[in-house]
Design an enzyme around this catalytic site. Sequence first.
Site, short mmCIF file in Angstrom:
data_model
loop_
_atom_site.label_atom_id
_atom_site.label_comp_id
_atom_site.label_asym_id
_atom_site.label_seq_id
_atom_site.Cartn_x
_atom_site.Cartn_y
_atom_site.Cartn_z
N ASP A 173 29.82 38.96 35.23
CA ASP A 173 30.09 38.08 34.09
C ASP A 173 31.25 37.12 34.39
OD1 ASP A 173 32.24 39.83 33.88
OD2 ASP A 173 31.98 40.22 31.74
N ASP A 219 32.12 39.37 39.82
CA ASP A 219 32.73 40.70 39.73
C ASP A 219 31.64 41.74 39.61
OD1 ASP A 219 31.98 39.99 37.17
OD2 ASP A 219 33.66 40.98 36.19
N ASP A 268 30.06 43.36 37.30
CA ASP A 268 28.92 43.19 36.39
C ASP A 268 28.49 41.74 36.29
OD1 ASP A 268 31.13 42.35 34.89
OD2 ASP A 268 30.29 43.08 33.01
N SER A 294 32.98 46.50 34.67
CA SER A 294 33.27 45.13 35.10
C SER A 294 34.03 45.09 36.43
CB SER A 294 34.03 44.41 33.99
OG SER A 294 34.12 43.02 34.24
#
Length: 452
Positions: A245, A241, A243, A101
């Site tokens: 999400d 960010d 990833d 992440s």
Amino acid sequence: MGKYFGTDGVRGEANVELTPEMAFKLGRFGGYVLSQHELETPKVYVGRDTRISGQMLASSLISGLLSVGIEVYDLGVIATPGVAYLVKKDGASAGVMISASHNPALDNGIKFFGGDGYKLEDEKELEIEALIDAKEDTLPRPSAQGLGMLHDYIEGVRKYQAFLKTTAEGDFEGYNVVLDTANGASYTSARAVFADLKANLTVIGENPDGLNINVKVGSTHPEAMAKKVVETGSDLGLAFDGDADRLIAVDENGEIVDGDKIMFIVGKYLLEQGKLAQDTLVTTVMSNLGFHLALEEAGINSVITAVGDRYVVEEMKKNNYNFGGEQSGHMIFLDYNTTGDGQLSAIQLLKVMRETGKTLSELASEVTIYPQKLVNVRVKDNAAKKSAMDVPAIQKVISEMETSMNGKGRILVRPSGTEPLLRVMAEAPTHEQVEHVVDTIVEVVEAEIGVK
């Protein structure tokens, strides 16, 4: 949390803590646990972000899945919510995302989704951990005919992009938008999606090299995007960010619009449209006092959970709420997807701007954020962060600072769910008070359990 699984899957320094050997075990044992009750050959979707360790870990994880007879569909680089969406949409047995992440490139993580598109329940994670720690691997070892096969599924990325575009219910022609894709998982998809929606784009953070994910870009570092918005005279900036999400926005003046403000803007719009389930928004203990006062003024109820989007989602599922999120930028629209989705959130925010005809600064001005300071204190190890609140000196200083605030503010000290950090946060009417409270607590924490 278990021995290996934290609040967001298994995380650690790639090739040191999260090794190829561990990835193989997670694939083998995780795949087995998630496909025990399948009547047909189970299929699992695998995605990753742009970290240099992603391919190494994906190869090992996929080998583990194949070893227990699972058909693996490799999505390549894709946003975490893309994996969740496709698993549910296509009826796959499970999904796995390889990402850490917003963490730096040296870290990586492995996160599982069940066939319903939701993150795994604690019980399933504990079952996987028990198999990892067993003295002997007694799982089936099928011969050639029983092994799984690996399939490329790049088409899945296009299906996810098509889904995102449908949620706009129109286009964004005439809007000048700066996108920051954090050199991460959305580095190709975000440009494609927003270009197809006719926004005029300036894109930064779209040149990943395996090492620069989240480096001075993305939702945790929106300063470069803010500068670019002002330079280009754009209407807003949208930062994801690593990833994708999470979403953090910037208004036309270069002012940061965090998750609290975005949730208020979208939540109020949904309320006015009669689309906010039970007139309620689900958020965490990290959300600002000013945000809660604005919700109250707008007639929106709030339910507060522990930190972590998984706890927000659990509360939403349990009580049939459809919108919630975190100050950090995770926003969950259960009418559309099962997990936090930065690109989806960005589309919903732009949709509110389009439908109301207001600028982002006008929409955000309805929330007056209390001064807040958050300091991450690096502690000796994970054991230290978990026992921090049992240290008498830390208990004493928190109590003293709470008394000094006289009920006009709040203090939150909690361990990170993914790193050996103790997070010290305070809110108060003035910046000076916040600085004093946080600095005083941090000084004691560092003296007692900090890294010397």
